[in-house]
Design a protein around this motif. Structure first.
Motif: not given
Lengths: 477, 461
Positions: B246, B275, B290, B404
């Motif tokens: 990520v 994010l 995740l 994510l």
């Protein structure tokens, strides 16, 4: 740089202490091959340069300084000189300094009240001064470790007093004790009084108490000796009478040695997680948090596998055959350091302190395998605390120490109460105690132990409540 | 301009996972084309200064010049921090700065209240000072990643305190928490209290709480990597790989394959800010999960043919079934399967939003529309899917997809943890220890109530 100060009081405490220092040195010698004074070593020992007077203290620094002379972080207390003199003339004499010794001449006469109420106040300043000297040399004192027995007068009485004094003076330092509970057939006639009074003090002032019973240790030593004899002769165990161990001095030394070695080993396993690296460290204060769900219920039953180490005077200890076996053994009856069977009572909390080549998967697999056979309190179905330390005890690939807060503790407490009741009913020997203390305090102590036993009993039979209140979502605020 | 990430590693678990993360990042950076490396490296490492004081590396000239992780290491016991420093130094590829560590001599004893209240105030100044130094060393600070476990006292309690303190001090910076959820069979007996207190506190301060379950990491090691007895090291490596998937640079593109703004090289840096903006738009719903696929033993990689459609199909099914374990997937479950509940008991997991990171061959054109299926998300979700890509292969795989996601995945374990906490509280167990350090009955009730709020919010998706 996280130190533990050991306070060994009375004959029994000093005998365990003596074995402990011997084994601690051996364990560190095995893993500290470059003879450097490092963090691990500093937990129990000071490094001093004795060529100077007074000796110069050498701090850990970067952990690469070499070892000069190691001195135990200990305070040695006895009200008679026999055992402490043995210490000073024995093989461990170099790790002590006479300033660490506090001795009297006449003993406490197997009288808790004399140890606690007479010698206590009398020696208070001297004792605390000795502790203070040790504490000042410590960088970040974690814990006091009291080694004593409950049956006599000095270890039990003066030990109790010390615990209270330490609680006053060092309220933030944890107080652990390894307390030898008297057996049923204890030959000290006043031991029921002493045990009761000191146990009440332990409930009040200690953070964790690890009860050890002579009979249980004796049974373990006997079974080890008969196994090693059996394997030597290729015969079964049946030909041996366990009763004559005491007399068989020629084989494996005196049983006391083996018994004290087991208690000493408990201390090493207990503190391994803070001394050595591991993938799941357990600090000594984590033990109190995890294993003491209710105030005063801090009596932890301990069991070990292997129960002693081969560094212990070259004795040949039968090692467990497989890793899973160490887990099975610590939940069994035979490896308990007190004469109790925890499997038949409710576990309130349980810690597994694993050393050597045991990893988290091994721990979980075995907990999963064994927990079905255990009665866990309904509110702690996941009540296991796991510690993983890289360094196994010397000469073994892996080891387990199990500390259990288990309702089986009710039995020794009730037994203690019963033995006390028998004497108290007839008021025998009572005047020896009332000479130093109020009768009300004696009965108060008995009440405390009664309540403690009853509380364990209540928790043992506690049922799952039909409904457990939950909390409504608070909503937008 | 993309920003650098400052990590704060808290407690034994946080320090172990953190070291694993930097190991992964450093290896992955080397997999990038030489011309990009320096830029990418700057996001996670800084260059060493010759005059920098680091007693640990005196004499070791190669490691001395190794890049320095932008990390602050905190633990209540020195052993763990020391072994993290040693471990990094041994790699020779990167190292920690010994001056960015804070260790104390006495642990929090698995007591959240002790970590938060008793030690929090005591270390606030020192922690903020270290973080400020590290933040000032960034040309452009993109945000913080805090790494911690939720079960113990230091990572959980002190970790929650540090998150609060950073929120105060850096109100506009992005703060993401990477939290390890304990084995449900128990690592710490008071973990029910600790996890819920941590969660409740982080929901206030964090922009996104990524929960990684030990149980699923364990299963991933056993079932996908063929590790029979996984160690914490094995499990942490999986967690680190997910997080690196990520954090490493990737450029945005359309789900169908086009690149907005025309032509990108896939070499832009992901921004922590994205994010939080894309995934966690509502303060009550900030639970992230995740996922990564593929995960397989290195020796199987060369015998495997990778194809984006199958990787994305698996990712989507993991999302639907609410698992982070790419094994034994329930292929019968369809999106929006609520009607079938009475029969099968299976309910499709809903997500608020997802970020999908595609790395490797053809990552720029792979069709990610199955992940954009509107049935996976509530109708009100503003930007349910963000896709980013990078041409650089990840973890030795020709193609790799990391997601994510803000979703319901963590709700069942949280619900079970609540049930346990209620039982313990009802029995009155351990309350005296928390009371002693400033978390009384009210404190527990408030924390539990907040967590109930969050579960309720996710239930309505």
């Amino acid at each position: 740089m996280r130190e533990i100060i050991t306070v060994q009081v009375g004959q029994c405490g000093n005998q365990i202490g003596c074995r402990f220092w011997e084994l601690a040195l051996k364990e560190h010698a095995a893993y500290n091959t470059k003879a450097r004074y490092d963090d691990a070593l500093s937990s129990f020992f000071q490094n001093v340069d004795t060529r100077h007077e007074p000796a110069i203290k050498l701090p850990v620094g970067d952990g690469k300084g070499s070892i000069r002379a190691l001195k135990a972080r200990a305070v040695v207390v006895d009200m008679e000189e026999g055992v402490t003199n043995e210490l000073l003339s024995g093989p461990m004499r170099d790790v002590f300094d006479t300033k660490q010794f506090i001795t009297g001449q006449s003993g406490s006469g197997n009288n808790w009240a004399c140890g606690s109420h007479h010698y206590g106040p009398m020696y208070r300043d001297t004792l605390l001064e000795a502790v203070r000297r040790q504490a000042e040399d410590a960088d970040s004192l974690q814990s006091f470790l009291l080694l004593h027995s409950l049956g006599g007068g000095t270890g039990s009485g003066l030990g109790s007093y010390m615990l209270g004094a330490l609680a006053d003076e060092y309220p933030d330092v944890y107080r652990f004790s390894v307390s030898v509970f008297p057996s049923e057939d204890d030959d000290v006639v006043t031991s029921p009084y002493n045990a009761m009074l000191s146990c009440a003090a332990l409930a009040e002032h200690a953070d964790c108490v690890m009860p050890v019973e002579n009979q249980a240790l004796m049974d373990i030593v006997t079974s080890i000796q008969s196994k090693s004899l059996g394997s030597q002769r290729g015969s079964s165990l049946s030909g041996l009478d366990s009763g004559d161990v005491g007399g068989r001095a020629g084989h494996g030394g005196k049983p006391w040695d083996g018994m004290n070695g087991i208690a000493a080993n408990l201390l090493l396993n207990l503190t391994a997680g803070m001394r050595f690296d591991g993938s799941l460290n357990v600090d000594i204060n984590e033990i109190t948090t995890n294993l003491v769900p209710f105030p005063k219920l801090h009596f932890l039953l301990s069991s070990m596998s292997p129960v002693a180490v081969s560094a212990d005077r070259g004795r040949n200890i039968p090692a467990p055959r497989t890793m899973d076996q160490i887990f099975t053994e610590v939940f069994g009856r035979d490896r308990q350091l007190a004469s109790v069977d925890p499997r038949r009572s409710t576990y309130l909390a349980c810690a597994l302190m694993l050393r050597g080549g045991v990893n988290i998967s091994d721990a979980n697999r075995n907990v999963e395998r064994l927990r079905r056979g255990l009665k866990m309190a309904h509110w702690v179905s996941d009540g296991f605390k796991v510690g993983l330390c890289d360094r196994a005890p010397v000469g073994t690939p892996y080891s387990a120490l199990c500390l259990a807060n288990n309702c089986a503790m009710q039995r020794p407490l009730d037994a203690m109460n019963e033995r006390f009741g028998k004497l108290r009913k007839r008021n025998v020997y009572l005047h020896h105690y009332t000479e130093y203390m109020d009768l009300a305090d004696i009965d108060g102590a008995a009440e405390c132990i009664q309540d403690l036993g009853a509380e364990y009993g209540r928790l043992d039979i506690a049922r799952v409540p039909d409904t457990v209140p939950s909390i409504e979502p608070l909503g937008i605020r | 301009m993309p920003g650098s990430v400052v990590t704060v590693q808290l407690g034994q678990c946080g320090n172990q996972v953190g070291a694993e993360l930097f190991d992964t990042l450093s290896a992955e950076i080397d997999a990038h084309p030489a011309r990009d490396r320096a830029g990418i490296r700057r996001a996670f490492f800084r260059e060493p200064h010759r005059d920098e004081h680091d007693a640990d590396v005196s004499g070791a000239s190669t490691s001395y010049m190794a890049p320095v992780a932008r990390a602050v290491l905190i633990d209540m016991e020195p052993k763990v921090v020391q072994s993290s420093l040693r471990r990094a130094r041994k790699t020779g590829r990167w190292r920690y700065d010994g001056d960015r560590t804070l260790a104390f001599q006495s642990g929090s004893g698995n007591n959240w209240a002790r970590g938060y209240h008793t030690y929090g105030d005591a270390v606030r100044h020192d922690v903020l000072d270290l973080v400020a130094k590290e933040a000032e060393a960034c040309d452009h600070m993109g945000g913080f990643v805090l790494m911690q476990s939720m079960a113990g006292g230091t990572g959980a309690g002190l970790g929650a305190y540090v998150a609060d303190a950073l929120r105060d001090e850096y109100p506009t910076s992005t703060l993401m928490n990477h939290c390890v959820w304990p084995y449900e069979s128990g690592e710490v007996i008071v973990q029910a209290y600790n996890t819920l207190l941590t969660l409740s506190s982080l929901l206030d301060s964090s922009d996104g709480v990524a929960i990684v379950q030990n149980e699923e990491l364990h299963q991933t090691c056993v079932k996908l990597l063929g590790v029979e007895r996984p160690t914490f090291g094995d499990m942490n490596a999986v967690a680190a790989s997910q997080l690196a998937g990520v954090l490493l640079p990737a450029a945005r593109r359309d789900p169908a394959g086009g690149t907005p703004g025309g032509g990108g090289s896939g070499r832009g840096l992901a921004n922590l800010h994205d994010l939080s903006m894309d995934l966690c738009c509502h303060s009550k719903t900030r639970l992230l999960s995740l996922r990564q696929t593929p995960t397989m033993p290195p020796k199987s990689v060369e015998f495997t043919t990778f194809q984006w459609p199958s990787l994305l199909k698996r990712t989507r099914q993991m999302l639907l079934t609410g698992t982070t374990l790419e094994e034994g997937l329930d292929w019968g479950l369809e999106p929006g399967a609520v009607t079938g509940r009475a029969v099968t008991g299976r309910v499709a997991t809903k997500s608020i939003a997802s970020m999908l990171f595609l790395r490797g061959r053809d990552a720029d054109v792979a069709d990610a529309t199955p992940m954009a299926d509107p049935r996976l998300y509530p109708t009100w979700s503003p930007s349910p899917l963000t896709v980013a890509w990078s041409p650089t292969r990840f973890n030795g795989y020709e193609m790799c997809a990391t997601t994510l996601t803000n979703c319901q995945t963590s709700c069942p374990p949280i619900g079970r943890m609540l049930a346990r906490a209620y039982q313990m509280r009802d029995a009155g167990a351990y309350l005296h220890q928390y009371e002693e350090h400033g978390v009384g009955v009210d404190g527990f009730e408030e924390a539990f109530g907040r967590v109930e709020d969050v579960l309720a919010a996710y239930r309505t998706l």
